[in-house]
Design a protein around this motif. Structure first.
Motif, mmCIF file in Angstrom:
data_model
loop_
_atom_site.group_PDB
_atom_site.id
_atom_site.type_symbol
_atom_site.label_atom_id
_atom_site.label_comp_id
_atom_site.label_asym_id
_atom_site.label_seq_id
_atom_site.Cartn_x
_atom_site.Cartn_y
_atom_site.Cartn_z
ATOM 1 N N ALA A 74 0.968 -1.304 0.075
ATOM 2 C CA ALA A 74 0.122 -0.075 -0.006
ATOM 3 C C ALA A 74 0.870 1.176 -0.171
ATOM 4 O O ALA A 74 2.032 1.067 0.299
ATOM 5 C CB ALA A 74 -0.834 -0.021 1.229
ATOM 6 N N SER A 75 0.281 2.212 -0.284
ATOM 7 C CA SER A 75 1.018 3.449 -0.472
ATOM 8 C C SER A 75 0.216 4.612 -0.198
ATOM 9 O O SER A 75 -1.145 4.804 -0.573
ATOM 10 C CB SER A 75 1.768 3.668 -1.807
ATOM 11 O OG SER A 75 1.093 3.608 -2.741
ATOM 12 N N VAL A 76 0.556 5.856 0.704
ATOM 13 C CA VAL A 76 -0.125 7.101 0.887
ATOM 14 C C VAL A 76 0.913 8.036 0.437
ATOM 15 O O VAL A 76 2.045 8.109 0.876
ATOM 16 C CB VAL A 76 -0.482 7.043 2.341
ATOM 17 C CG1 VAL A 76 -1.351 8.327 2.637
ATOM 18 C CG2 VAL A 76 -1.573 5.816 2.729
ATOM 19 N N PHE A 77 0.492 9.017 -0.245
ATOM 20 C CA PHE A 77 1.071 10.169 -0.715
ATOM 21 C C PHE A 77 0.491 11.376 -0.173
ATOM 22 O O PHE A 77 -0.803 11.692 -0.185
ATOM 23 C CB PHE A 77 1.215 10.394 -2.189
ATOM 24 C CG PHE A 77 1.723 9.151 -3.052
ATOM 25 C CD1 PHE A 77 3.119 8.968 -3.282
ATOM 26 C CD2 PHE A 77 0.809 8.182 -3.287
ATOM 27 C CE1 PHE A 77 3.593 7.893 -4.086
ATOM 28 C CE2 PHE A 77 1.443 6.987 -3.995
ATOM 29 C CZ PHE A 77 2.648 6.893 -4.391
ATOM 30 N N ALA A 78 1.402 12.364 0.036
ATOM 31 C CA ALA A 78 0.654 13.913 0.186
ATOM 32 C C ALA A 78 1.450 14.700 -0.932
ATOM 33 O O ALA A 78 2.774 14.757 -1.037
ATOM 34 C CB ALA A 78 0.988 14.428 1.686
ATOM 35 N N TYR A 79 0.439 15.173 -1.637
ATOM 36 C CA TYR A 79 0.960 16.178 -2.864
ATOM 37 C C TYR A 79 0.854 17.493 -2.717
ATOM 38 O O TYR A 79 -0.471 17.686 -1.955
ATOM 39 C CB TYR A 79 0.305 15.414 -4.058
ATOM 40 C CG TYR A 79 0.617 16.086 -5.383
ATOM 41 C CD1 TYR A 79 1.701 15.704 -5.908
ATOM 42 C CD2 TYR A 79 0.015 17.189 -5.952
ATOM 43 C CE1 TYR A 79 2.240 16.512 -7.642
ATOM 44 C CE2 TYR A 79 0.179 17.722 -6.931
ATOM 45 C CZ TYR A 79 1.167 17.503 -7.826
ATOM 46 O OH TYR A 79 1.657 18.195 -9.032
ATOM 47 N N GLY A 80 1.214 18.460 -3.511
ATOM 48 C CA GLY A 80 0.808 19.684 -3.455
ATOM 49 C C GLY A 80 1.942 20.877 -3.176
ATOM 50 O O GLY A 80 2.958 20.526 -2.461
ATOM 51 N N PRO A 81 1.475 22.058 -3.257
ATOM 52 C CA PRO A 81 2.433 23.253 -3.124
ATOM 53 C C PRO A 81 2.985 23.225 -1.643
ATOM 54 O O PRO A 81 2.426 22.966 -0.710
ATOM 55 C CB PRO A 81 1.889 24.403 -3.433
ATOM 56 C CG PRO A 81 0.445 24.013 -3.673
ATOM 57 C CD PRO A 81 0.295 22.598 -3.619
ATOM 58 N N THR A 82 4.296 23.645 -1.367
ATOM 59 C CA THR A 82 4.882 23.982 -0.163
ATOM 60 C C THR A 82 3.907 24.763 0.546
ATOM 61 O O THR A 82 3.519 26.137 0.046
ATOM 62 C CB THR A 82 6.307 24.688 -0.420
ATOM 63 O OG1 THR A 82 6.855 23.682 -0.998
ATOM 64 C CG2 THR A 82 6.911 25.154 0.878
ATOM 65 N N GLY A 83 3.667 24.549 1.584
ATOM 66 C CA GLY A 83 2.789 25.588 2.759
ATOM 67 C C GLY A 83 1.254 25.106 2.691
ATOM 68 O O GLY A 83 0.567 25.641 3.335
ATOM 69 N N ALA A 84 0.963 24.079 1.878
ATOM 70 C CA ALA A 84 -0.424 23.701 1.636
ATOM 71 C C ALA A 84 -0.750 22.714 2.758
ATOM 72 O O ALA A 84 -2.019 22.442 2.752
ATOM 73 C CB ALA A 84 -0.728 23.220 0.073
ATOM 74 N N GLY A 85 -0.115 22.066 3.242
ATOM 75 C CA GLY A 85 -0.495 21.063 4.393
ATOM 76 C C GLY A 85 -0.020 19.600 4.384
ATOM 77 O O GLY A 85 -0.492 18.637 4.938
ATOM 78 N N LYS A 86 1.005 19.440 3.649
ATOM 79 C CA LYS A 86 1.493 17.927 3.388
ATOM 80 C C LYS A 86 2.077 17.389 4.526
ATOM 81 O O LYS A 86 1.772 16.273 5.001
ATOM 82 C CB LYS A 86 2.607 18.075 2.190
ATOM 83 C CG LYS A 86 2.246 18.203 0.664
ATOM 84 C CD LYS A 86 3.173 18.129 -0.402
ATOM 85 C CE LYS A 86 4.389 18.875 0.106
ATOM 86 N NZ LYS A 86 3.928 20.578 0.064
ATOM 87 N N THR A 87 2.939 18.219 5.171
ATOM 88 C CA THR A 87 3.668 17.623 6.400
ATOM 89 C C THR A 87 2.486 17.639 7.580
ATOM 90 O O THR A 87 2.764 16.463 8.431
ATOM 91 C CB THR A 87 4.722 18.460 6.822
ATOM 92 O OG1 THR A 87 5.781 18.323 5.499
ATOM 93 C CG2 THR A 87 5.481 18.031 7.898
ATOM 94 N N HIS A 88 1.777 18.598 7.594
ATOM 95 C CA HIS A 88 0.785 18.453 8.594
ATOM 96 C C HIS A 88 -0.110 17.201 8.252
ATOM 97 O O HIS A 88 -0.492 16.555 9.302
ATOM 98 C CB HIS A 88 -0.210 19.661 8.432
ATOM 99 C CG HIS A 88 -1.404 19.675 9.400
ATOM 100 N ND1 HIS A 88 -1.360 19.873 10.899
ATOM 101 C CD2 HIS A 88 -2.691 19.493 9.176
ATOM 102 C CE1 HIS A 88 -2.367 19.965 11.489
ATOM 103 N NE2 HIS A 88 -3.276 19.709 10.382
ATOM 104 N N THR A 89 -0.421 16.884 7.277
ATOM 105 C CA THR A 89 -1.512 15.823 6.856
ATOM 106 C C THR A 89 -0.611 14.509 7.387
ATOM 107 O O THR A 89 -0.995 13.509 7.885
ATOM 108 C CB THR A 89 -1.538 15.497 5.346
ATOM 109 O OG1 THR A 89 -2.543 16.651 5.055
ATOM 110 C CG2 THR A 89 -2.375 14.391 4.964
#
Ligand code: ADP
Ligand code: MG
Length: 379
Positions: free
Chosen positions: A100-115
């Motif tokens: 399985a894999s889970v990715f957080a994608y998106g611009p810097t500052g949009a909440g990837k690390t928070h997620t």
């Protein structure tokens, strides 16, 4: 919205043994954040329901662009909800030898690390998933089947198309190999056995701090590299024929999807920018071909997708959480990220209604489509 409602994923209707699994696509909008010295312009994007959002059309402000995803998480969505609905359901497969894999994608500052990581008060997907894997294994053990289970972790980073070990930091670029059963492996990568959830923290926190420290020195490296946690569940049969099964879970905080060339990031070396663009671009092609169910899947075109080859598509269970921010300064990065996440959008002829307090209550909103021309715009 009928044009979108009729969009049936090919993989859901096509039968046959070579059927590839779709990548579930979620979009998460973080709350509006305004800094003291910035003027408040309101949001340029807002939710329309549990699967839809709209964004103002920059080409024509009397129009909005509406998108549909597998799931849309509005700004009120808690870490717990994201975990329960997008991640928890795929974890039991790890105990059956599936990946399985889970990715957080998106611009810097949009909440990837928070997620993915979150904070101590609001832990994200990574700690919740690891805790859950331990619970699933404990539950199996108390049921007393014929198998022994071990849980282990690796932590790595892909930076400039180099694979780097974060548990034993070094500058050595590790090779990616494939064995005869088509499993992807990285010889030389540290893999640490975990006997409890608290041990995960013991190994992960210092390694993740290493990465953050490096980031301030090295030009915000954390936004330029893909950080990857690998959790492996190995199941061994206690009696003959002593079969063994491995389930792998990749938890990925991707590099920022913003176009570094356009934003004129001065310290950014061309090579670095090219590497980010190559791996994110390849990832988008891989997700597209998996979700269209046709064509060659170009896993080998970047390190990231090559590494994830056995855990993305095929029999693996994957979810991509695209993080977006509501402020105007993110507009073009949001627009690009949404087009990456959804291959179709509707142009709806009605002005974007700015709200200081957005009503994201699902189902309550009435759509004002009467007299509006709605067209699906192909990408
Ligand atoms: P990224 O990793 O994509 O660069 P971060 O996760 O660092 O973005 O988020 C940027 C800021 O926004 C951080 O201060 C983070 O705490 C905050 N943030 C992001 N998402 C949320 C959310 N859903 N709720 C509250 N704060 C958030
Ligand atoms: Mg981050």
């Amino acid at each position: 919205l009928s044009a979108m409602a009729q969009r049936v994923p090919v993989s859901d209707v096509a039968g046959g043994s070579k059927r590839m699994s779709r990548v579930r696509v979620a979009v998460r909008l973080r709350p509006y954040m305004v800094k003291q010295d910035e003027k408040e312009e309101g949001a340029c994007v807002k939710g329309l329901g549990p699967q839809n959002l709209e964004i103002i059309n920059w080409r024509n402000s009397t129009e909005t662009l509406q998108y549909q995803f597998d799931v849309f998480y509005g700004e009120q969505t808690t870490q717990q909800e994201v975990f329960l609905t997008s991640v928890k359901p795929i974890l039991p497969h790890l105990l059956n030898g599936q990946n399985a894999s889970v990715f957080a994608y998106g611009p810097t500052g949009a909440g990837k690390t928070h997620t993915m990581l979150g904070s101590q008060e609001q832990p994200g997907v990574i700690p919740r998933a690891v805790r859950e894997v331990f619970q699933l294994v404990r539950a199996q053990e108390t049921e007393g089947d014929d198998w022994d289970y071990t849980i282990g972790m690796s932590y790595l980073e892909i930076y400039n198309e180099k694979v780097l070990d974060l548990l034993s930091p070094s500058t050595q670029d590790l090779p990616i190999r494939e064995d005869k059963d088509r499993n992807i492996l990285i010889p030389g990568l540290t893999h640490t056995r975990l006997s409890s959830f608290s041990e995960f923290h013991t190994h992960f926190i210092p390694a993740s701090l290493n990465r953050t420290t490096a980031s301030t020195k090295l030009n915000h490296r954390s936004s330029r590299s893909h950080a990857i946690v690998l959790i492996k569940v190995v199941k061994s049969q206690r009696v003959a024929p002593h079969r063994q099964q491995t389930g792998k879970l990749y938890l990925v905080d991707l590099a920022g999807s913003e176009d570094n060339r356009r934003t004129g990031n001065q310290g950014l070396r061309l090579k670095e920018s090219g590497a980010i663009n190559l791996s994110l671009f390849t990832l988008s092609k891989v997700v597209d071909s998996l979700n269209a169910g046709v064509g060659r899947v170009p896993y080998r075109d970047s390190k990231l997708t090559r590494l994830l080859q056995d855990s993305l598509g095929g029999s693996a269970h994957s979810v991509m959480i695209t993080n977006i921010a509501p402020e105007y300064k993110y507009y073009f990065d949001t627009f690009t990220a949404l087009n990456f996440a959804s291959k179709s959008k509707l142009i709806v002829n009605r002005p974007f209604v700015r709200e200081t307090v957005s009503s994201t209550e699902p189902g309550k909103r009435t759509r004002q489509e009467k007299g509006c021309e709605a067209t699906a715009e192909p990408q």
